[in-house]
Design an enzyme around this catalytic site. Structure first.
Site, mmCIF file in Angstrom:
data_model
loop_
_atom_site.group_PDB
_atom_site.id
_atom_site.type_symbol
_atom_site.label_atom_id
_atom_site.label_comp_id
_atom_site.label_asym_id
_atom_site.label_seq_id
_atom_site.Cartn_x
_atom_site.Cartn_y
_atom_site.Cartn_z
ATOM 1 N N HIS A 42 108.262 109.785 31.484
ATOM 2 C CA HIS A 42 107.785 109.882 32.866
ATOM 3 C C HIS A 42 107.070 108.598 33.270
ATOM 4 O O HIS A 42 106.462 107.941 32.430
ATOM 5 C CB HIS A 42 106.829 111.067 33.043
ATOM 6 C CG HIS A 42 106.708 111.503 34.470
ATOM 7 N ND1 HIS A 42 105.774 110.971 35.330
ATOM 8 C CD2 HIS A 42 107.431 112.397 35.197
ATOM 9 C CE1 HIS A 42 105.924 111.531 36.519
ATOM 10 N NE2 HIS A 42 106.914 112.391 36.477
ATOM 11 N N HIS B 213 115.760 109.986 38.325
ATOM 12 C CA HIS B 213 114.875 110.889 39.085
ATOM 13 C C HIS B 213 115.500 112.298 39.058
ATOM 14 O O HIS B 213 115.734 112.856 37.988
ATOM 15 C CB HIS B 213 114.698 110.303 40.496
ATOM 16 C CG HIS B 213 113.664 110.982 41.355
ATOM 17 N ND1 HIS B 213 112.642 111.758 40.845
ATOM 18 C CD2 HIS B 213 113.494 111.003 42.710
ATOM 19 C CE1 HIS B 213 111.897 112.215 41.850
ATOM 20 N NE2 HIS B 213 112.398 111.779 42.985
ATOM 21 N N ASP C 202 112.683 118.363 34.177
ATOM 22 C CA ASP C 202 114.139 118.491 34.140
ATOM 23 C C ASP C 202 114.677 118.912 32.782
ATOM 24 O O ASP C 202 115.833 119.323 32.670
ATOM 25 C CB ASP C 202 114.782 117.149 34.548
ATOM 26 C CG ASP C 202 114.402 116.766 35.963
ATOM 27 O OD1 ASP C 202 114.428 117.651 36.834
ATOM 28 O OD2 ASP C 202 114.044 115.592 36.189
#
Ligand code: NMX
Ligand code: MLT
Length: 472
Positions: free
Chosen positions: A354, A308, A409
């Protein structure tokens, strides 16, 4: 309901447009004049809550038994992927299009939300207003909220002492979450609950706690940064600055472009519907009537996992390891070798894939646009661009990855690194500060709507085997 009061310009009226929710087009509020209560977020919420309570009641009574799909064994064994099971009002994620905050895409937020300068990045306070009310705020409303957040930002001394009890090299997320837990002693919700407050009033002290928490997390987070990396030399808040700008300033970065980056960063990381690990954890813990500090601290501990939020740390560390071995101008062939080396050693390629998205994350795209505008020649940005070309075909070749495209990210680290925030272990704290905005906004609505304790049913493998035998 539309409020018309005199003496306000048409521009100010138009700026206060309500975001349209497809299912709610008939109840859209288009124009609103401003008074002092229009500038007060809590008063705005007070007006909205009764109609949303009615809406939920109607949904339950008229459609409570409508089926939303079938639950399969795969879903139970596969981390509940694809299972619709949560109510989350502040944002909605489309697998192809990405996140919408109260119906607005990221480019729409960039266009519509007030900015610190013309054409600049959205102010996170504006997004907070939008998430809580469903309306695009005026500049005056955002200024008023900025001021309110600054007035709530003083962090009690015991919080610093609690953080100081940890080794200085403890992970920044451990220090940050510890600081948030220490903030909990000021919870107004807990005090009110102990006094036996009526449940119809829960949302009011939850609002108090949430606004204070949102105001204080950048102060705690920058304390952790300065403690770890700048010999404990703390920089006080600048009362002339907005939320995102002040955060960059307290961290020690005053370049105007870094202030803009922080405003964008905090805006786009704030909310990603309800099922992601941090939001879901916060929501679950809050469903036990734990106060916002307890709930958000729990959420941070989920964010600190490498699949995460910690992925932003992992991305920059991975990129730096490539540069260390091959230099900044690493060829695409060498990049491919590194990716395979990572995969063959049983690790994931951080920043790609994802649980819901099936296309490039729009949060990646807007950071890429920021880089193209402000740092197109940065060597690490070029490397990240090359990864965008090289990684997806390799992940597809694995044959099992459902989404080979980059997520939020994959990009954030190189932007921060460019402006001198080079300490990758700290990056998830920035994500955490931003996520307070989304999690707390929904938590206030959880209380206002009286959402119940979350308690799904679990089963054993034996139960599933028996059930499937019978079904066959
Ligand atoms: N690199 C290598 N393998 C991957 C990747 C990746 N980037 N993404 C998915 N896979 C693998 C995954 O590990 C799984 O393998 P196995 O069956 O052997 O366990 C398989 O592909 C199927 O996974 P998916 O269904 O595609 O992905 P899932 O929904 O389970 O997980 C993530 C989603 C985000 C955890 C996963 O894509 C991942 O580990 N990505 C890298 C870490 C990352 O960037 N996380 C940040 C996500 C965004 N955020 O901020 O939270
Ligand atoms: C997030 O922002 O929470 C991540 O993209 C993970 C998710 O949505 O599952």
């Amino acid at each position: 309901m539309v409020f018309f009061r005199g003496g306000v310009s048409l521009i100010s009226k138009l700026r206060s447009r309500t975001v349209q929710q497809p299912s709610l087009r008939d109840s859209v509020r288009w124009l609103q004049y401003q008074t002092s209560s229009d500038l007060d977020l809590q008063s705005q919420l007070k007006e909205l809550i009764p109609e949303q309570q009615e809406r939920l009641k109607k949904l339950k009574s008229e459609h409570g038994k409508v089926q939303l799909g079938n639950i399969t064994v795969d879903m139970v064994l596969g981390g509940m992927r694809g299972m619709t099971g949560l109510l989350w009002e502040t944002s909605l994620l489309d697998p192809d299009e990405g996140i919408r905050f109260r119906g607005l895409s990221i480019p729409e937020c960039q266009k519509l939300l007030p900015a610190a300068k013309p054409g600049g990045e959205p102010l996170p306070e504006g997004l907070l207003w939008l998430l809580l009310t469903g309306k695009v705020p005026t500049t005056e409303q955002v200024d008023s909220l900025s001021k309110e957040l600054r007035s709530r930002a003083t962090v009690p001394d015991h919080v610093y002492k609690t953080i100081n009890a940890l080794p200085v090299n403890a992970h920044p997320m451990t220090q940050f979450a510890t600081g948030v837990m220490a903030l909990q002693v000021q919870s107004e919700f807990q005090k009110a609950y102990e006094k036996g407050i009526h449940k119809s009033k829960y949302w009011e002290t939850t609002y108090e706690d949430s606004l204070s928490l949102i105001a204080q997390v950048p102060v705690v987070a920058s304390y952790v940064y300065r403690r770890m990396y700048k010999n404990g030399q703390v920089i006080p808040m600048d009362d002339s600055l907005d939320y995102g700008g002040n955060f960059a300033h307290m961290l020690g970065f005053d370049i105007p472009d870094m202030l803009e980056l922080m405003r964008l960063y905090v805006t786009i990381h704030s909310d990603h519907e309800g099922g992601n690990v941090s939001a879901h954890t916060g929501h679950l813990v809050a469903s036990a009537l734990s106060d916002p500090y307890l709930s958000f601290a729990a959420a941070l501990n989920g964010l600190a996992g490498p699949l995460h939020g910690l992925a932003n740390q992992e991305v920059l560390l991975w990129i730096k390891s490539v540069v260390e071995e091959c230099g900044e101008n690493v060829s695409k062939e060498n990049l491919k070798d590194h990716i395979w080396k990572t995969l063959n050693s049983g690790k994931v390629v951080p920043g790609f894939g994802h649980g819901v998205l099936r296309k490039t994350d729009p949060r990646y795209t807007c950071q890429r646009e920021f880089a193209l505008k402000h740092l197109p020649e940065d060597p690490l940005f070029k490397l990240v661009s090359n990864l965008y070309e090289v990684v997806p075909p390799i992940l597809l070749e694995l044959g099992k990855v459902k989404n080979p495209w980059p997520n939020v990210d994959a990009h954030s680290g190189v932007l921060l690194n460019h402006y001198g925030l080079t300490e990758a272990r700290y990056y998830t704290v920035l994500f955490g500060v931003s996520r307070a905005i989304g999690i707390c906004s929904q938590l206030i609505w959880d209380r206002a709507l009286g959402l119940p304790l979350e308690r799904p049913k679990s089963v054993t493998m034996e139960w599933l085997e028996n059930y499937c035998k019978k079904a066959a």
